[in-house]
Design a protein around this motif. Sequence first.
Motif, mmCIF file in Angstrom:
data_model
loop_
_atom_site.group_PDB
_atom_site.id
_atom_site.type_symbol
_atom_site.label_atom_id
_atom_site.label_comp_id
_atom_site.label_asym_id
_atom_site.label_seq_id
_atom_site.Cartn_x
_atom_site.Cartn_y
_atom_site.Cartn_z
ATOM 1 N N ALA C 292 0.859 -1.171 0.000
ATOM 2 C CA ALA C 292 0.000 0.000 0.000
ATOM 3 C C ALA C 292 0.896 1.222 0.000
ATOM 4 N N PRO C 293 0.571 2.244 -0.783
ATOM 5 C CA PRO C 293 1.392 3.454 -0.763
ATOM 6 C C PRO C 293 1.358 4.051 0.639
ATOM 7 N N ILE C 294 2.512 4.381 1.167
ATOM 8 C CA ILE C 294 2.568 4.946 2.505
ATOM 9 C C ILE C 294 1.970 6.341 2.444
ATOM 10 N N GLU C 295 0.934 6.557 3.226
ATOM 11 C CA GLU C 295 0.230 7.825 3.108
ATOM 12 C C GLU C 295 1.080 8.997 3.540
ATOM 13 N N ASN C 296 0.788 10.128 2.924
ATOM 14 C CA ASN C 296 1.416 11.392 3.319
ATOM 15 C C ASN C 296 2.935 11.255 3.394
ATOM 16 N N SER C 297 3.496 10.524 2.453
ATOM 17 C CA SER C 297 4.929 10.259 2.535
ATOM 18 C C SER C 297 5.542 10.268 1.146
ATOM 19 N N MET C 298 6.733 10.833 1.038
ATOM 20 C CA MET C 298 7.450 10.817 -0.239
ATOM 21 C C MET C 298 8.931 10.615 0.021
ATOM 22 N N TYR C 299 9.575 9.881 -0.850
ATOM 23 C CA TYR C 299 11.030 9.850 -0.836
ATOM 24 C C TYR C 299 11.476 10.988 -1.747
ATOM 25 N N ALA C 300 12.319 11.848 -1.217
ATOM 26 C CA ALA C 300 12.612 13.077 -1.965
ATOM 27 C C ALA C 300 14.040 13.526 -1.728
ATOM 28 N N LEU C 301 14.430 14.556 -2.495
ATOM 29 C CA LEU C 301 15.736 15.170 -2.357
ATOM 30 C C LEU C 301 15.537 16.542 -1.750
ATOM 31 N N GLY C 302 16.274 16.854 -0.677
ATOM 32 C CA GLY C 302 16.121 18.154 -0.038
ATOM 33 C C GLY C 302 17.282 19.054 -0.403
ATOM 34 N N LEU C 303 17.005 20.311 -0.747
ATOM 35 C CA LEU C 303 18.067 21.254 -1.107
ATOM 36 C C LEU C 303 18.132 22.325 -0.033
ATOM 37 N N ASN C 304 19.267 22.468 0.601
ATOM 38 C CA ASN C 304 19.399 23.374 1.736
ATOM 39 C C ASN C 304 19.550 24.826 1.301
ATOM 40 N N MET C 305 18.645 25.683 1.789
ATOM 41 C CA MET C 305 18.666 27.082 1.380
ATOM 42 C C MET C 305 19.866 27.829 1.936
ATOM 43 N N ASN C 306 20.571 27.225 2.888
ATOM 44 C CA ASN C 306 21.766 27.886 3.396
ATOM 45 C C ASN C 306 22.983 27.646 2.525
ATOM 46 N N PHE C 307 22.864 26.764 1.547
ATOM 47 C CA PHE C 307 23.961 26.464 0.646
ATOM 48 C C PHE C 307 23.878 27.433 -0.528
ATOM 49 N N GLU C 308 24.936 28.174 -0.759
ATOM 50 C CA GLU C 308 24.912 29.325 -1.668
ATOM 51 C C GLU C 308 24.195 29.089 -3.005
ATOM 52 N N PRO C 309 24.597 28.100 -3.812
ATOM 53 C CA PRO C 309 23.924 27.952 -5.111
ATOM 54 C C PRO C 309 22.424 27.719 -4.974
ATOM 55 N N PHE C 310 22.002 27.030 -3.878
ATOM 56 C CA PHE C 310 20.596 26.702 -3.780
ATOM 57 C C PHE C 310 19.745 27.873 -3.337
ATOM 58 N N LYS C 311 20.366 28.992 -3.046
ATOM 59 C CA LYS C 311 19.556 30.154 -2.680
ATOM 60 C C LYS C 311 18.806 30.664 -3.907
ATOM 61 N N SER C 461 14.387 20.241 6.870
ATOM 62 C CA SER C 461 15.839 20.173 6.838
ATOM 63 C C SER C 461 16.424 21.069 5.755
ATOM 64 N N MET C 462 15.559 21.728 4.958
ATOM 65 C CA MET C 462 16.035 22.571 3.878
ATOM 66 C C MET C 462 16.205 24.010 4.326
ATOM 67 N N ASN C 463 15.864 24.317 5.597
ATOM 68 C CA ASN C 463 15.919 25.709 6.055
ATOM 69 C C ASN C 463 15.067 26.614 5.173
ATOM 70 N N TYR C 464 13.963 26.057 4.723
ATOM 71 C CA TYR C 464 13.121 26.803 3.792
ATOM 72 C C TYR C 464 12.255 27.784 4.559
ATOM 73 N N ARG C 465 12.081 28.982 4.018
ATOM 74 C CA ARG C 465 11.182 29.941 4.649
ATOM 75 C C ARG C 465 10.436 30.725 3.603
ATOM 76 N N ASN C 466 9.129 30.670 3.683
ATOM 77 C CA ASN C 466 8.306 31.446 2.753
ATOM 78 C C ASN C 466 7.137 31.992 3.554
ATOM 79 N N GLU C 467 7.038 33.316 3.579
ATOM 80 C CA GLU C 467 6.027 33.951 4.439
ATOM 81 C C GLU C 467 4.625 33.528 4.074
#
Lengths: 339, 295, 540
Positions: C292-311, C461-467
């Motif tokens: 059964a698909p695990i609900e509310n769950s995804m395997y994903a790649l996280g990009l850290n906003m504190n890492f310069e290029p990913f800003k 874990s991506m340090n993401y912030r969006n108002e």
Amino acid sequence: MNRFSMIGRRLTQAIPSIIGIIIVTFLLTRALPGDPAVYFAGPAADEQSIAEVRAALGLDKSLPEQFWLYLGDLARGDLGVSISTGRPVLEELATRLPASLELTLVALVFAIGTALPLGILAATRPNSWIDHLCRVVVTAGVSLPVFFTGLFFVYIFYYIADLAPSPLGRIDIYFIAPDHVTGFFLIDSLIAGDLETFRAALAQIILPAVSMGVFVLAPLARMTRASMLQALGSDYIRTAQASGLSRSKVLFAYAFRNALLPILTTLGMVFSFMLGANVLVEKVFAWPGIGSYAVNALIVSDFAAVQGFVLSMAILFVVINLAIDVLYTIVDPRIGMEG
Amino acid sequence: MAVIEQPDERTETALAAWWRHFRYVVSENPVTLFAFCLFGMFVFLAFFGPWIVPFDPLASDTSSALQPPSWKHWFGTDNLGRDVFSRVVVATRLDFMIAFSAVAISFVVGSVLGCLSGYYGGWTDRIVGRSIDTIMAFPLFVLAMGIVAALGNTVENIVYATAIINLPFYTRVARAEVNIRRHAGFVDAAKLAGNSDARLLTFHLFPNILPPMMVQVSLNLGWAILNAAGLSFIGLGVRPPAPEWGIMVAEGATFIVSGQWWLALFPGAALMLAVFCFNLLGDGLRDLIDPQRRT
Amino acid sequence: MKRRDFLKTSGLVAGVGMFPMLRHIPASAAGRDNTVVVVLPNGPNSMDIHRSGTNRPSYAIAVNVYDRLVSFGSKTLANGTTMYNYEDIVPELAESWTLAPDGMSMTFALRKDAVFHDGSPVTAEDVKWSFDRAVSVGGFPTVQMKAGSLEKPEQFSVVDPHTFKIDFIRKSKLTLPDVGVPVPIIINSKAALKHATEKDPWALEYMHRNPLGGGAFMVDRWDPGVQIVYKRFDDWKSGPMPGVERVIVREVPSASTRRALIEKGDADISLDLPARDFRELADAGKVNVQGAPIENSMYALGLNMNFEPFKNKLVRQAVAYSIPYKEIFEAAAYGRGVPMYGGKSMKPATIDWPQPYPYDTDYNRAKELLAEAGYKDGFEVPISFNLGFADWSEPAALLVQEGLGKIGVKSTLDKVPGANWRTKALVEKSLPMHMKNFGGWLNYPDYYFFWVYQHGHLFNSMNYRNEEVEALVEATLNLPIDDPAYEPNIKRMLEIAFDEVPLIPFYQPFLDVATQKNVKGYEYWFHRQLDVRNLSKGDA
């Protein structure tokens, strides 16, 4: 009297080693990655609760201070509580050590039972094709990683040939462990007079013990061969043969007894290796011993468990070496005579 | 009159004499010859491997994953579609490098420590002795596990861990042999001749203790590779995607039960062959150097 | 003669009723039909879900050995798998419940005949003590209770011995479901208080090793590190009587061995095999594989906003276009999942969750974006993943590395041991590029966003912030789903997530389980543990 003073002297000599072990173990576990405070604080904890847990665990103190506390705990016999299983480490070690010891001892018995005859055989026919064959066979055994041999055996004997029982640990699902006397299932089931359980436990232990034993055939067989050759070439053997004693008497009563010493030395080294190899074999066979416990503990950075494991392994090793030294004096009465 | 050729003992070079001894030993023991040839092959592969393999050992191709051995892929492909044959061959370099570096470090450091403690005695001897005893008190693999877990699983750390656990043997042998010869005639003579302690140790004492060490070196080489394989099995080995026999066996082991035997068998066979070769080489070296010590 | 057959016919019966004296569990055919053997990699490390440091497998104790007020019904998926039905809340200890007219409290009527394992009756006092405990012990249980706005002991009151009332702090759609999760177990408070002390008022020490519940099963024996054996509680009243008498759950660390055991028939249920094994077992057809698909769950790649290029958003989008999604789905999931790539539009059409993000493999597009962002020559970045999840993370990371290589970004693989992962990824949030696998228990997209996209929250874990996202989540978390503002809010959140893409999903994983054909009643649950209460053995 001499023997006791020798034991006493060895014990005193072992003390600096034990101190060194304690220090090294402490440093090693503190160097492990991971933060037990984070683990204990739980999945959704924030910085502050983690800091609180860290203080509660005493991990925010300086290193020397932590070491002092650690020594105090050790003196009381308190090895801490294991993160991964939630039980006191001492209790874990007490239940798991017999499992590993039983496996190691059975493996040793197998190894000795195979390597010694092979070595003696090779020694009596040096440079023949039998000699070379023995050498090739035991060297092959030592050339494969121990976990590979284990998995290979599982595949052949359990999966394909259906000869071995399922590698589910010390005893099959449908049997209950015998009442605890020594912790060794083989012995306890015999004490209880329960042959069914004995057979079940024996069936489970054969494959992992052989996997481990195969690996140490080489050093044992080689050392047997070498020291037998040396013994057989000596004067007293020639005298015995000249006196008309039978071949087997010469071989076993005289040559073998004299050849035992170097073999005993090798035994010490072999045992050390096996205590380490436990880790690999136990993983393959789901053996609830100290090795698999240690691997899990390392992965979750379970300080107390790793400390307890390394400490107990090292102390066990020191005790084994001491026992071998004592065996020396029994085998060779000359040794105890030294000053 | 025919001139009968005879080996002229005076003018035969040291090299020629050594070669004659070598051929004698090898003829006595064909297995040794086999070991030397195998060793040569491995060294060749270690140097030239990356250039002669058919596929890039790191290139994945998931559409051809988990294929059994065929004419295209001699050893089959792994779960990411990489060619197992190429990986096994290229892995020779990494494994040999780990083994040789680890043993070289422990040999050099161990011998130096042993020589110093055997020659000077006193506090040097005591400190070195106690440290060595501490190392020896740990079951070796456990210590390696602990060191790599604490420092991180890079190739360097695996090499250091293996070097540390092999240290005690070299130290002890060096110490024992130097101790015995400390007051031997030739040593006193060299001292009188004005040699410094360092020169004495390096050029006069050290060559005498080489024979027992050389044999152990070859045995340790095999052990170093097996050690790295064991560490890989519990997750502390080299990092992917580096091809290394140990990690290929450890990862391939999980595929055995599902019937994809080739992932573990070929690296396992290569590993076994290499260790086998080192062990037999050890025997051969022993025969070459000091036949009386043969076991 | 096969060993299994030998055991079956040897008839080692010493007396069925004398279980404690038994040397061997009866291996006769009838005996085996009443027993289910389960193998899994790790077992529980505590009997008490409220204790700190308790691992995931321990939640199974909470599920099987303790009751809750309510539970969830079940439904069947198209592929035949049975799973819990999130929308259907069914009685367990509570026979019925009524919402107050002002919507600010709920009253539960408890079963009058329910008893604990020691025979004592279950009363509302026990329920209050248990709820108080859950919100007071701190750590994970308290946080989970908070998710349903269950925060203070003052909210819980005893109306009469069989009536329990919860006063709400705020109205929330999450409250009632939160009462059905494993955390709010009903404990035998009278027995617990006998072992409580000044320093340990909640009897945490005692309950760590001794369960005090009234659920469908009792713990017959627990050998930590080896096995746990459940025995059916024949006086269980809170649901239909379970179909098996005994469940033996054995720890087998090696995945190959678990697979061999299920294939040979020596285990009835095998949990946590690698995806590849499940696919092969499913194809071979000798055992049932239920996923059964695990609900509310995804395997994903996280990009850290504190890492310069990913800003720079363009760089993140470039990465999203450089991932070899199909290959990852093949090599990491082996098809056991739902692809989360290849969405049709940057504006979500529905609020289905999880849903595919609108990215697919397009190296040219990726290179364009990278150049536009000013990183034509690429950059270097480590790809980190948790050693404990290497099964899927490692092949995925290797493929991501290859894809990035094609657009000029050099990367190395960084395997982080499990102990360190929490600290580095979630607490310090210091990993530039890392694998993510968060899955939420309560199946709402706003719940996922709350944990993963809200600034400062643990799984962000991506340090993401969006108002805008902050405001939207605040507003939506406690809205009922039929509120007119709910759907547009969710759609807007998804739109922002699609565009900003600090998190790039690969696929929604399956929770797979292999069972022998004669084992019935397996159900997928959001807590991902094995609920043994519905199991039974029939004809194959």
